[in-house]
Design an enzyme around this catalytic site. Structure first.
Site, PDB file in Angstrom:
ATOM      1  N   ASP A 192       1.296  11.574  -5.509  1.00 38.93           N
ATOM      2  CA  ASP A 192       0.575  10.527  -4.876  1.00 38.93           C
ATOM      3  C   ASP A 192      -0.310   9.402  -6.495  1.00 38.93           C
ATOM      4  O   ASP A 192      -0.455  10.113  -7.195  1.00 38.93           O
ATOM      5  CB  ASP A 192      -0.586  10.614  -3.650  1.00 38.93           C
ATOM      6  CG  ASP A 192      -0.422   9.686  -2.987  1.00 38.93           C
ATOM      7  OD1 ASP A 192      -0.505   8.402  -3.221  1.00 38.93           O
ATOM      8  OD2 ASP A 192      -1.001   9.775  -1.552  1.00 38.93           O
ATOM      9  N   TRP A 258       3.105   3.262  -3.599  1.00 43.01           N
ATOM     10  CA  TRP A 258       3.405   2.330  -2.762  1.00 43.01           C
ATOM     11  C   TRP A 258       3.243   1.036  -3.324  1.00 43.01           C
ATOM     12  O   TRP A 258       2.761  -0.293  -3.107  1.00 43.01           O
ATOM     13  CB  TRP A 258       1.585   2.162  -2.048  1.00 43.01           C
ATOM     14  CG  TRP A 258       0.880   3.358  -2.456  1.00 43.01           C
ATOM     15  CD1 TRP A 258       0.877   4.565  -1.789  1.00 43.01           C
ATOM     16  CD2 TRP A 258      -0.165   3.770  -3.356  1.00 43.01           C
ATOM     17  NE1 TRP A 258      -0.079   5.822  -2.219  1.00 43.01           N
ATOM     18  CE2 TRP A 258      -0.881   5.265  -3.082  1.00 43.01           C
ATOM     19  CE3 TRP A 258      -0.944   2.803  -4.416  1.00 43.01           C
ATOM     20  CZ2 TRP A 258      -2.119   5.456  -4.104  1.00 43.01           C
ATOM     21  CZ3 TRP A 258      -1.580   3.216  -5.251  1.00 43.01           C
ATOM     22  CH2 TRP A 258      -2.603   4.477  -4.664  1.00 43.01           C
ATOM     23  N   GLY A 259       4.467   0.658  -4.165  1.00 39.28           N
ATOM     24  CA  GLY A 259       5.054  -0.168  -4.713  1.00 39.28           C
ATOM     25  C   GLY A 259       4.407  -0.903  -5.791  1.00 39.28           C
ATOM     26  O   GLY A 259       4.835  -2.083  -6.118  1.00 39.28           O
ATOM     27  N   ASP A 279       1.059   2.450   3.017  1.00 37.16           N
ATOM     28  CA  ASP A 279       1.577   3.474   4.173  1.00 37.16           C
ATOM     29  C   ASP A 279       2.012   2.618   5.616  1.00 37.16           C
ATOM     30  O   ASP A 279       1.056   1.844   5.924  1.00 37.16           O
ATOM     31  CB  ASP A 279       0.169   4.261   4.745  1.00 37.16           C
ATOM     32  CG  ASP A 279       0.257   5.155   3.853  1.00 37.16           C
ATOM     33  OD1 ASP A 279       0.540   5.362   2.838  1.00 37.16           O
ATOM     34  OD2 ASP A 279      -1.410   6.240   3.479  1.00 37.16           O
TER      35      ASP A 279
HETATM   36  C1  GLA Z   1      -1.609   8.050   0.406  1.00 37.86           C
HETATM   37  C2  GLA Z   1       0.205   7.839   0.778  1.00 37.86           C
HETATM   38  C3  GLA Z   1       0.354   9.327   2.589  1.00 37.86           C
HETATM   39  C4  GLA Z   1      -1.057  10.239   2.582  1.00 37.86           C
HETATM   40  C5  GLA Z   1      -2.105  10.233   1.965  1.00 37.86           C
HETATM   41  C6  GLA Z   1      -2.735  11.182   1.984  1.00 37.86           C
HETATM   42  O1  GLA Z   1      -1.990   7.332   1.194  1.00 37.86           O
HETATM   43  O2  GLA Z   1       0.321   6.665   0.527  1.00 37.86           O
HETATM   44  O3  GLA Z   1       1.544   9.004   2.309  1.00 37.86           O
HETATM   45  O4  GLA Z   1       0.128  11.346   2.186  1.00 37.86           O
HETATM   46  O5  GLA Z   1      -2.309   9.625   0.969  1.00 37.86           O
HETATM   47  O6  GLA Z   1      -4.027  11.143   1.873  1.00 37.86           O
END
Ligand code: GLA
Length: 622
Positions: A192, A258-259, A279
Site C-alpha cells: 500500500d 489507488w491509481g 477503494d
Molecule cells: C487501503 C487499501 C485497501 C486496504 C486498506 C487497509 O485503503 O486501498 O485495500 O488495504 O488500505 O488499511
C-alpha cells in the site's frame, strides 16, 4: 595515429550527442528498447484469484475468522474453482522491534507465537500451503500503513514509540521482504502507499496520534503536486528485491497507490497488478467508478501485469444475496477486464446463490483465458456498453452486453464489432445460463436495468489469418504515451492510448477515412509489441487523427524490429491522407511503433495519431 585521433574525436562527439538525447527525456523515450519492457517476474500469467479480509473484517481480522473463511472456500468448491490466494491485509502487526524485526499481534494470530516469545507467520503459511492454498501478506511502501491514518480508533493498531509504530517498509525494505518471503514463506504481497500520502506535517494522524512526519510524495487527486518518480522508485525497488528473493518466481507483487502517481504507466514495469482507483465500496456507483478506472486501459494489461480496479464487492451491500443481478454484472465486468478476482466478504456465511456466481467456471474461464487480453469497449454509450475480449482459441471472443442505466434497453452487436467477418458466427453461448443460443446476426438482447448478458461467440476473425493489433492487446506495452507526466489522467483517461479509439475515445479517423480497428495514441509515443518471431509482415495506414482544430505539427512514423529501424515515413501533417505501410517483420521478437513529432510543435500536448487497421500477417496470435 591520425585514425586513432579521428576515432577519439568521433567517440567524444557521439558521447556528447548521446548525453543531449538522454537529457531530453521525451526523445529518449522514443528510442527503441529492443525488448518488451514489462516486469517479467512473478506468478501472474493469469489474473490472481483469492480472498482478502479487509472489506469483511478491517482491523478485526483474526486467525479464527480467516480460517472459517478458508474452510468455506475449500468446502464450497471455491478453491477448486481457482481461488488460491488467502491474503492477510492491514492489522496483523503489533510493533517494529528495536532490532528491526516486526512483532505480530499474536492475540489475533495465536499461530504466530513462538515458544521463545518471538513471533513468526511460518506456521500460518505452512498450514495454507498444506491445504493447497497460497499465502498473501500486506505492507506499506512508506513508514506507516493506511489503518494508522483511517482506522485510528481501532484497538488493533501498532503500538509503542513512534519508531515502534513505523511498521511500513521504509528503511526496512530488504530485511522485511526477506522475512516475509524467505522466513515466513509468503507468496503474495500487497504494498500500500498511505505512508507516502497521509502523514504530512499537520495531518491528523501526525497531530492526533503523534506519528512521524513523512513529507507526502503522493498528494491524492493532484498529479502535478505528486512526485511520481519518487513513488515509482520505491515500488521499483520492492519489485527488484522480490525478484531476487524468489528465484522460483512463485510470487505476486500487488502495487496499491489507488491509481495515483501515474501508476498506469509504470505499474506493469515493476509489479504484477496495480490499483487503478480508490477503494471499492459495496455500492453500484462505486463499482461503476472502479470499473471505469480500468475499462479504457486495455493496452496496459497482459500476462504478468493486470489493471486492478480493487477487490470484488460481491456478498456485500448492493451486491449481496438480495442483489444477484448486480453481483452477476460486477463479476462479469471484472472477468472481462482480466482483473484480479479477490473476494472480499465473509464467505463462511455466503448463500448458495452467491457461491454459484463466484464459482461459475465459464465466467472464470473468460477471466483466466491464457491470451490475457483485457476487453475493449466496442460500444461505449452512457447506458449501453459492449465489451469484446478476444480469447486464446482462434476466432473465440467473450462478449458482454451491459446496461448500466436505470431503464430497460436493447443491445445490438454485429459481427464487425466482435471483430468477426460478416455471417461467420457459428456459435453463441450464454455463460450465465449455461446454454447455447440460436445464432442470429446481429445479436440483439433486451436488458433490464443493471443487467448484463455474458456470451462466448465463435466465428472467423475479421482479417482472416492476419491478427489486428487490437485483437492482441495483451502483447502490446505502452512504453511512452506522449503525454507530459503531470497530465497523466487518473480516472477519466482522456489521453490514454487505446485500441480501436483515439485517446479521446473517438473513432479512429485520418483525413475523413474511418478505421474501425487500429491503435490511437498521441505523438511522442512508443509501443512495444511482443511479436515473438511469429509474423512475417506488419501493415497499417498511418496519419494524424482528424480534429476540429488541426494543428500545424507534423509526425513521422517509425517501425523498429529488435531495435533496428525497419521503416520510416515522411513527415505527415494534420490534413494529409493516410500513408500505407507494409513492413517485413519476419523473425522479429519485439516490434516497436514510434510516432515522433517533427519540427516545431509548440502546442503542449502532442497531436493524436492513428495506426489504422494495424495488423500482423503470418501468425496465429491474438
Ligand atoms: C487501503 C487499501 C485497501 C486496504 C486498506 C487497509 O485503503 O486501498 O485495500 O488495504 O488500505 O488499511
Amino acid at each position: 595515429m591520425r585514425s586513432l585521433l579521428l576515432s577519439t574525436l568521433l567517440t567524444t562527439l557521439l558521447i556528447s550527442i548521446g548525453a543531449t538525447a538522454a537529457a531530453d527525456e521525451g526523445d529518449d523515450a522514443l528510442q527503441p528498447s529492443a525488448r518488451f519492457s514489462v516486469y517479467g517476474h512473478g506468478a501472474a500469467a493469469t489474473p490472481p484469484m483469492g480472498w482478502n479480509p479487509w472489506n469483511a473484517f478491517r482491523t478485526e481480522v483474526t486467525q479464527a475468522r480467516m480460517l472459517s473463511v478458508v474452510d468455506a472456500i475449500q468446502q464450497r468448491g471455491l478453491q477448486r474453482a481457482g481461488y488460491t490466494y488467502i491474503n492477510i491485509d492491514d492489522g496483523w502487526w503489533l510493533r517494529r522491534r528495536v532490532d528491526g524485526g516486526i512483532d505480530i499481534r499474536t492475540r489475533m494470530f495465536p499461530i504466530a507465537a513462538s515458544a521463545d516469545g518471538g513471533s513468526s507467520l511460518r506456521a500460518w503459511t505452512d498450514g495454507l500451503h498444506a491445504r493447497g492454498f497460497k499465502a498473501g501478506l500486506y505492507t506499506d511502501v512508506g513508514a506507516n500503513a493506511c489503518s494508522q491514518a483511517f482506522d485510528r480508533h481501532s484497538p488493533n493498531l501498532p503500538v509503542g514509540s513512534i519508531a515502534e509504530r513505523g511498521i511500513g517498509l521504509q528503511g526496512f525494505e530488504a530485511s522485511d521482504l526477506k522475512t516475509m518471503f524467505q522466513d515466513w514463506g509468503f507468496d503474495y504481497l500487497k504494498v500500500d502507499a498511505c505512508g507516502l500520502a497521509d502523514f504530512g506535517p499537520g495531518s491528523e494522524p501526525v497531530r492526533e496520534s503523534g506519528l512521524a512526519i513523512n513529507r507526502p510524495v503522493i498528494v491524492r487527486g493532484d498529479a502535478e503536486a505528486t512526485d511520481r518518480r519518487a513513488v515509482e522508485t520505491r515500488y521499483a525497488r520492492v519489485g527488484r528485491l522480490l525478484a531476487g528473493l524468489n528465484p522460483d518466481n512463485d510470487y505476486v507483487l500487488s502495487i496499491c497507490p489507488w491509481g495515483e502517481a501515474g501508476v498506469r504507466d509504470w505499474g506493469g514495469r515493476h509489479g504484477n497488478m496495480w490499483r487503478t482507483s480508490p477503494d471499492i465500496e459495496p455500492t453500484w456507483e462505486s463499482m461503476l467508478h472502479n470499473f471505469d478506472s480500468a475499462a479504457r486501459r486495455e493496452l496496459y494489461a497482459g500476462p504478468g501485469r493486470w489493471n486492478d480496479p480493487d477487490m470484488l464487492a460481491i456478498g456485500l451491500g448492493e451486491f449481496d444475496a438480495d442483489h444477484l443481478a448486480e453481483a452477476r454484472t460486477h463479476f462479469s465486468l471484472w472477468a472481462m477486464l482480466a482483473a484480479p478476482l479477490l473476494m472480499g466478504f465473509d464467505v463462511s456465511t455466503a448463500s448458495n446463490a452467491l457461491i454459484d456466481i463466484l464459482a461459475n467456471p465459464e465466467v472464470i474461464a473468460v477471466n483466466q483465458d491464457a491470451a490475457g487480453n483485457q476487453a475493449t469497449l466496442a460500444v461505449d454509450g452512457p447506458a449501453l456498453q459492449v465489451l469484446v475480449k478476444p480469447l486464446a482459441s482462434h476466432g473465440e471472443r467473450a462478449l458482454l452486453l451491459f446496461n448500466r442505466g436505470d431503464a430497460p434497453a436493447t443491445a445490438t452487436v454485429d459481427a464487425a464489432q466482435m471483430k468477426l467477418a460478416g455471417d461467420t458466427l457459428t456459435h453463441v453461448r450464454d455463460l450465465w445460463r449455461h446454454e447455447d443460443l440460436d445464432v442470429r446476426q446481429p445479436l440483439t438482447f433486451r436488458l433490464a436495468p443493471r443487467e448484463t448478458r455474458l456470451l462466448k461467440v465463435v466465428g472467423t476473425p475479421v482479417r482472416g489469418n492476419a491478427t489486428l493489433l487490437s485483437e492482441m492487446t495483451a502483447r502490446i506495452h505502452v512504453a511512452a504515451d506522449g503525454l507530459p507526466t503531470y497530465a497523466t489522467p487518473r480516472d477519466a483517461d482522456i489521453g490514454t492510448p487505446r485500441a480501436d479509439h483515439s485517446p479521446e475515445g473517438k473513432p479512429l479517423r485520418i483525413a475523413s477515412t474511418d478505421y474501425a480497428y487500429g491503435i490511437g495514441a498521441h505523438a511522442q509515443s512508443r509501443l512495444e509489441v511482443a511479436t515473438r518471431g511469429e509474423f512475417q509482415r506488419f501493415a497499417a495506414h498511418v496519419g494524424m487523427q482528424q480534429s476540429d482544430q488541426p494543428g500545424t505539427g507534423r509526425v513521422v512514423f517509425r517501425v523498429f524490429g529488435d531495435g533496428r529501424l525497419l521503416h520510416e515515413t515522411r513527415a505527415v501533417g494534420a490534413l494529409d491522407a493516410p500513408l500505407p505501410l507494409d513492413v517485413d517483420v519476419d523473425g522479429v521478437q519485439v516490434m516497436e511503433l514510434v510516432a515522433a513529432t517533427s519540427g516545431d510543435t509548440s502546442d503542449g500536448v502532442p497531436a493524436a495519431i492513428v495506426w489504422g487497421d494495424a495488423l500482423l500477417r503470418g501468425g496465429a496470435a491474438r
